[in-house]
Design a protein around this motif. Structure first.
Motif, PDB file in Angstrom:
ATOM      1  N   GLY A  69       0.803  -1.223   0.000  1.00 15.11           N
ATOM      2  CA  GLY A  69       0.000   0.000   0.000  1.00 15.11           C
ATOM      3  C   GLY A  69       0.831   1.266   0.000  1.00 15.11           C
ATOM      4  N   ALA A  70       1.969   1.261   0.701  1.00 13.94           N
ATOM      5  CA  ALA A  70       2.821   2.451   0.751  1.00 13.94           C
ATOM      6  C   ALA A  70       3.418   2.750  -0.620  1.00 13.94           C
ATOM      7  N   ILE A  71       3.807   1.710  -1.352  1.00 13.26           N
ATOM      8  CA  ILE A  71       4.343   1.904  -2.702  1.00 13.26           C
ATOM      9  C   ILE A  71       3.248   2.413  -3.631  1.00 13.26           C
ATOM     10  N   ALA A  72       2.076   1.830  -3.517  1.00 12.46           N
ATOM     11  CA  ALA A  72       0.961   2.244  -4.362  1.00 12.46           C
ATOM     12  C   ALA A  72       0.613   3.703  -4.147  1.00 12.46           C
ATOM     13  N   GLU A  73       0.656   4.131  -2.894  1.00  9.15           N
ATOM     14  CA  GLU A  73       0.351   5.533  -2.596  1.00  9.15           C
ATOM     15  C   GLU A  73       1.430   6.452  -3.171  1.00  9.15           C
ATOM     16  N   ARG A  74       2.683   6.028  -3.074  1.00  8.37           N
ATOM     17  CA  ARG A  74       3.785   6.868  -3.566  1.00  8.37           C
ATOM     18  C   ARG A  74       3.691   7.080  -5.075  1.00  8.37           C
ATOM     19  N   PHE A  75       3.289   6.047  -5.802  1.00  9.62           N
ATOM     20  CA  PHE A  75       3.227   6.151  -7.256  1.00  9.62           C
ATOM     21  C   PHE A  75       1.812   6.441  -7.776  1.00  9.62           C
ATOM     22  N   LYS A  76       0.856   6.653  -6.860  1.00 10.28           N
ATOM     23  CA  LYS A  76      -0.536   6.955  -7.227  1.00 10.28           C
ATOM     24  C   LYS A  76      -1.125   5.847  -8.110  1.00 10.28           C
ATOM     25  N   MET A  77      -1.007   4.628  -7.621  1.00  7.59           N
ATOM     26  CA  MET A  77      -1.442   3.457  -8.394  1.00  7.59           C
ATOM     27  C   MET A  77      -2.909   3.118  -8.162  1.00  7.59           C
ATOM     28  N   ASP A  78      -3.578   2.665  -9.240  1.00  5.47           N
ATOM     29  CA  ASP A  78      -4.792   1.868  -9.127  1.00  5.47           C
ATOM     30  C   ASP A  78      -4.316   0.422  -9.222  1.00  5.47           C
ATOM     31  N   TRP A  79      -4.601  -0.385  -8.203  1.00  2.20           N
ATOM     32  CA  TRP A  79      -3.985  -1.705  -8.177  1.00  2.20           C
ATOM     33  C   TRP A  79      -4.871  -2.715  -7.473  1.00  2.20           C
ATOM     34  N   GLN A  80      -4.560  -3.970  -7.704  1.00  2.00           N
ATOM     35  CA  GLN A  80      -5.166  -5.046  -6.937  1.00  2.00           C
ATOM     36  C   GLN A  80      -4.178  -6.213  -6.883  1.00  2.00           C
ATOM     37  N   MET A  81      -4.248  -6.967  -5.804  1.00  2.00           N
ATOM     38  CA  MET A  81      -3.410  -8.146  -5.606  1.00  2.00           C
ATOM     39  C   MET A  81      -4.330  -9.286  -5.198  1.00  2.00           C
ATOM     40  N   ARG A  82      -4.276 -10.378  -5.948  1.00  2.00           N
ATOM     41  CA  ARG A  82      -5.207 -11.471  -5.707  1.00  2.00           C
ATOM     42  C   ARG A  82      -4.488 -12.805  -5.610  1.00  2.00           C
ATOM     43  N   ASP A  83      -5.112 -13.717  -4.886  1.00  2.00           N
ATOM     44  CA  ASP A  83      -4.697 -15.114  -4.847  1.00  2.00           C
ATOM     45  C   ASP A  83      -5.264 -15.788  -6.097  1.00  2.00           C
ATOM     46  N   ARG A  84      -4.399 -16.360  -6.924  1.00  2.00           N
ATOM     47  CA  ARG A  84      -4.875 -16.955  -8.178  1.00  2.00           C
ATOM     48  C   ARG A  84      -5.755 -18.180  -7.944  1.00  2.00           C
ATOM     49  N   ALA A  85      -5.698 -18.755  -6.757  1.00  2.15           N
ATOM     50  CA  ALA A  85      -6.524 -19.913  -6.450  1.00  2.15           C
ATOM     51  C   ALA A  85      -7.965 -19.528  -6.125  1.00  2.15           C
ATOM     52  N   THR A  86      -8.197 -18.239  -5.904  1.00 10.04           N
ATOM     53  CA  THR A  86      -9.540 -17.762  -5.582  1.00 10.04           C
ATOM     54  C   THR A  86     -10.305 -17.503  -6.880  1.00 10.04           C
ATOM     55  N   ARG A  87     -11.304 -18.327  -7.124  1.00  9.34           N
ATOM     56  CA  ARG A  87     -12.075 -18.194  -8.366  1.00  9.34           C
ATOM     57  C   ARG A  87     -13.116 -17.080  -8.253  1.00  9.34           C
ATOM     58  N   ARG A  88     -13.262 -16.340  -9.322  1.00 13.91           N
ATOM     59  CA  ARG A  88     -14.258 -15.260  -9.339  1.00 13.91           C
ATOM     60  C   ARG A  88     -15.661 -15.831  -9.517  1.00 13.91           C
ATOM     61  N   ARG A  89     -16.619 -15.118  -8.940  1.00 15.39           N
ATOM     62  CA  ARG A  89     -18.024 -15.521  -8.987  1.00 15.39           C
ATOM     63  C   ARG A  89     -18.709 -14.785 -10.142  1.00 15.39           C
ATOM     64  N   VAL A  90     -19.355 -15.549 -11.031  1.00 19.82           N
ATOM     65  CA  VAL A  90     -19.840 -15.013 -12.304  1.00 19.82           C
ATOM     66  C   VAL A  90     -21.329 -15.307 -12.478  1.00 19.82           C
ATOM     67  N   MET A  91     -22.093 -14.262 -12.844  1.00 15.21           N
ATOM     68  CA  MET A  91     -23.511 -14.406 -13.172  1.00 15.21           C
ATOM     69  C   MET A  91     -23.696 -14.279 -14.680  1.00 15.21           C
ATOM     70  N   LEU A  92     -24.514 -15.161 -15.256  1.00 14.18           N
ATOM     71  CA  LEU A  92     -24.735 -15.193 -16.700  1.00 14.18           C
ATOM     72  C   LEU A  92     -26.148 -14.744 -17.022  1.00 14.18           C
ATOM     73  N   LEU A  93     -26.271 -13.707 -17.864  1.00 19.87           N
ATOM     74  CA  LEU A  93     -27.577 -13.223 -18.331  1.00 19.87           C
ATOM     75  C   LEU A  93     -27.751 -13.610 -19.790  1.00 19.87           C
ATOM     76  N   VAL A  94     -28.926 -14.129 -20.137  1.00 20.54           N
ATOM     77  CA  VAL A  94     -29.150 -14.641 -21.483  1.00 20.54           C
ATOM     78  C   VAL A  94     -30.609 -14.433 -21.878  1.00 20.54           C
ATOM     79  N   SER A  95     -30.846 -14.265 -23.183  1.00 16.86           N
ATOM     80  CA  SER A  95     -32.205 -14.222 -23.709  1.00 16.86           C
ATOM     81  C   SER A  95     -32.470 -15.527 -24.468  1.00 16.86           C
ATOM     82  N   LYS A  96     -33.033 -15.483 -25.659  1.00 12.85           N
ATOM     83  CA  LYS A  96     -33.388 -16.723 -26.343  1.00 12.85           C
ATOM     84  C   LYS A  96     -32.182 -17.435 -26.963  1.00 12.85           C
ATOM     85  N   SER A  97     -31.267 -16.689 -27.553  1.00  9.44           N
ATOM     86  CA  SER A  97     -30.108 -17.309 -28.208  1.00  9.44           C
ATOM     87  C   SER A  97     -29.178 -17.869 -27.135  1.00  9.44           C
ATOM     88  N   ASP A  98     -28.996 -19.192 -27.153  1.00  7.48           N
ATOM     89  CA  ASP A  98     -28.266 -19.831 -26.060  1.00  7.48           C
ATOM     90  C   ASP A  98     -26.879 -20.335 -26.446  1.00  7.48           C
TER      91      ASP A  98
END
Length: 286
Positions: A69-98
């Protein structure tokens, strides 16, 4: 030691960014496995993606975030750090074409799309997809009319919250999101448009393309914004056609392009390979 993390960042370009990032990781016992960077000389912004793991000591992700966080503040970063083993949660929206929905579910089941499907939402009833196996994924029928659009979108937004959804995918969901909904989902909603944007926006793009006698058709995956079909582009692809192709044949060929373009865009997002750059994106491919 095989546990991997990924850091993505963007900030105004200046000397010392790469050195600061690599030095921090080294001093915290981390080993860089892959690093990609891009300097946008037009905007003066710097973009970076780093995959790393523990070299000789395990450090908790929370501690790494706090220290960085201190480095990010010094360089004015937009950043994120994630564990690659953590899967993202995804919602799927669909109409007739499947066709996009079918492809996404197949890629998820085979491990090509590493995610957790939280729900399938459609403005058509479950009977419209009677031949599809959704497994344990909850299905929600949310019909919509001009009069009920606001209430329907509020219900979808509530569902996003209760399911802790991190990414919404419009897998040929043929409804235009309101400006309010688009703003809520900024950077967290991917749409597949059945045209090579910025050409042939709006409805029936293949018919528009046929009327203009184009020799290439394509599809575009982009983040949703309040400007229709104008969001930052993640991925595109094309296929050559001829004067012999009818509009119906263009639609059939277009389905294949749409499937692969949407799947690539989703994978890039899930793997933290996409960083927003104003109205554009920086995509760090494999």
């Amino acid at each position: 030691m095989s546990h991997q993390f990924v850091l993505t960042l963007s900030c105004p370009d200046r000397p010392g960014i790469v050195s600061a990032v690599s030095t921090f990781l080294a001093q915290n016992g981390q080993n860089i496995l892959d690093a990609q960077q891009f300097n946008d000389v037009e905007t003066g912004h710097f973009f970076m993606r780093v995959v790393f793991n523990a070299a000789d000591v395990n450090v908790e992700l929370a501690a790494l975030k706090t220290g960085f966080g201190a480095i990010a503040e010094r360089f004015k970063m937009d950043w994120q750090m994630r564990d690659r083993a953590t899967r993202r949660r995804v919602m799927l929206l669909v109409s007739k074409s499947d066709h996009c929905l079918v492809d996404i579910l197949y890629r998820w089941r085979t491990g090509d799309l590493d995610m957790i499907p939280t729900a399938i939402v459609s403005n058509h009833p479950r009977e419209a997809f009677k031949d599809l196996d959704f497994g344990d994924i909850p299905f929600h029928h949310m019909p919509i009319t001009k009069e009920t659009k606001r209430e329907q979108e509020e219900a979808i937004w509530d569902l996003v919250g209760t399911t802790e959804t991190e990414l919404v995918v419009l897998a040929r969901y043929m409804q235009i999101l309101s400006d309010e909904m688009s703003a809520k989902l900024s950077g967290k909603c991917i749409n597949i448009h059945h045209s090579f944007l910025p050409g042939f926006k709006g409805a029936r793009p293949y018919h528009q393309a046929h009327a203009r006698g184009v020799k290439l058709i394509g599809a575009t995956a982009h983040y949703v914004t309040s400007d229709l079909d104008e969001g930052p582009i993640i991925d595109q692809d094309v296929e050559r056609i001829s004067h012999r192709d009818t509009p119906e044949e263009l639609v059939a060929k277009g389905r294949d392009i749409e499937r692969r373009v949407l799947a690539r865009a989703m994978r890039y997002h899930l793997e933290d390979r996409v960083i927003l750059n104003g109205k554009k994106t920086v995509v760090f491919m494999n």
